[in-house]
Scaffold this active site. Structure first.
Site, short mmCIF file in Angstrom:
data_model
loop_
_atom_site.label_atom_id
_atom_site.label_comp_id
_atom_site.label_asym_id
_atom_site.label_seq_id
_atom_site.Cartn_x
_atom_site.Cartn_y
_atom_site.Cartn_z
N ASP A 8 10.27 -5.33 -31.34
CA ASP A 8 11.25 -6.43 -31.46
C ASP A 8 10.82 -7.52 -30.47
OD1 ASP A 8 13.68 -7.82 -32.12
OD2 ASP A 8 14.61 -7.05 -30.31
N SER A 9 11.51 -8.64 -30.50
CA SER A 9 11.20 -9.72 -29.56
C SER A 9 11.63 -9.38 -28.14
CB SER A 9 11.92 -10.99 -30.00
OG SER A 9 13.31 -10.79 -29.93
N CYS A 71 13.82 -5.40 -35.93
CA CYS A 71 14.14 -6.81 -35.77
C CYS A 71 14.37 -7.40 -37.15
CB CYS A 71 12.96 -7.49 -35.08
SG CYS A 71 13.07 -9.28 -35.01
N GLU A 150 18.87 -11.37 -23.12
CA GLU A 150 17.61 -11.07 -22.42
C GLU A 150 17.72 -11.36 -20.92
OE1 GLU A 150 14.56 -9.80 -23.46
OE2 GLU A 150 15.46 -9.32 -25.40
N CYS A 182 21.38 -9.13 -36.20
CA CYS A 182 20.29 -9.24 -35.21
C CYS A 182 20.45 -8.05 -34.29
CB CYS A 182 20.43 -10.55 -34.43
SG CYS A 182 19.40 -10.64 -32.94
N HIS A 184 19.85 -7.57 -31.31
CA HIS A 184 20.38 -7.84 -29.97
C HIS A 184 21.91 -7.80 -29.92
CE1 HIS A 184 16.34 -9.37 -29.02
NE2 HIS A 184 16.70 -9.47 -27.76
#
Ligand code: DGL
Length: 276
Positions: A8-9, A71, A150, A182, A184
């Site tokens: 994932d990012s 993701c 993040e 998403c 996150h």
């Protein structure tokens, strides 16, 4: 043992790793957090395909037998391309879970929180075309939210302001079911629950993705007899390993060794930043 790879990012996909770990505690898991290229959401599809190929290639070089694209954004832009580039590796991707949301809504309105690239992708459009069945789907991008997560700003007033800005329009539109599109966003579940109350359903695709991983392993005959030995969890990041380890601790996510990773050059690091 060859690990299951996930990427994932950033830390979002660890919400998927957590579910895979729950169902497959004896598997070794190797997770790549591509924090150098975070956020993925505002990037164009060609960049996302280049980044996703570099991430998948990194995992496969380290022996991953299956790759979970943990993701929604990378899945939307790159899943088809990844399957073409690496035909011998099974990929499990994800799409915002509009299908169960449409089946459960009573108000007939479903909200989707996702990144611009996910909302623009064919995967979500196909799911809506096939499964919305007359249900109204109201989509909302969430600029800045991934960056706040993040940065570890889970309870900050600035994050609450953003959540309100993105969620209240969905409630005003009559949504009784909100899809977390998403990986996150489930990391803000307590804050989201406090905002929407008990009557609104919040849907996360991670449990279904983990089920799909189990199914693919079964289909391939890759699930051995139980050994009673827990598998390893290894994290790698293209960002700062110390910060990633700290976030994992704070969020009480599965613990594991955290290492630095360097990807084959693909696109410039760091997309647009939106920290308020
Ligand atoms: N966690 C990712 C997703 O599921 C990507 C978020 C981002 O980097 O913009 O879409």
């Amino acid at each position: 043992m060859q690990p299951i790879g996930l990427f994932d990012s950033g830390i979002g996909g660890i919400t998927v790793l957590r579910e895979v770990r729950r169902l497959l505690p004896e598997e070794d898991l190797l997770y790549l957090a591509d924090q150098a290229h975070c956020p993925y959401g505002p990037r164009p599809p060609d960049e996302l395909r280049a980044i996703a190929a570099a991430c998948a290639g990194w995992l496969i070089e380290r022996g991953a037998k299956l790759v979970v694209v943990a993701c929604n954004t990378a899945s939307a832009a790159a899943l088809t391309d990844l399957r073409r580039r690496f035909p011998d590796i099974p990929f499990v991707g994800m799409v915002p879970p509009v299908k169960p949301a449409a089946a459960h809504t009573r108000s007939g309105v479903v909200g989707v929180l996702a990144t611009p690239a996910t909302l623009a992708g064919d995967l979500l459009r196909d799911v809506i075309d096939h499964w919305a069945n007359g249900v109204r789907v109201v989509s909302q991008t969430c600029p800045g939210l991934v960056e706040h997560i993040e940065e570890g700003m889970f309870d900050s007033p600035a994050t609450t302001v953003l959540l309100r800005r993105y969620v209240v329009p969905l409630l005003d539109a009559g949504a009784d079911t909100i899809v977390l599109g998403c990986t996150h966003y489930p990391l803000l579940l307590p804050q989201l629950r406090a905002l929407v109350g008990d009557d609104v359903r919040l849907l996360d695709a991670a449990p279904a993705v983990a089920q799909r991983v189990v199914q693919v392993l079964h289909e391939r005959g890759w699930t051995g007899a139980p050994t009673g030995t827990p598998g390893s969890v290894t994290y790698a990041t293209t960002g700062d390993p110390v910060r990633l380890a700290d976030l994992i601790d704070r969020l009480d996510l599965p613990r594991g060794q955290v290492e630095p990773a360097v990807l084959e050059a693909c696109v410039a690091p760091h997309g647009p930043r939106h920290i308020a």
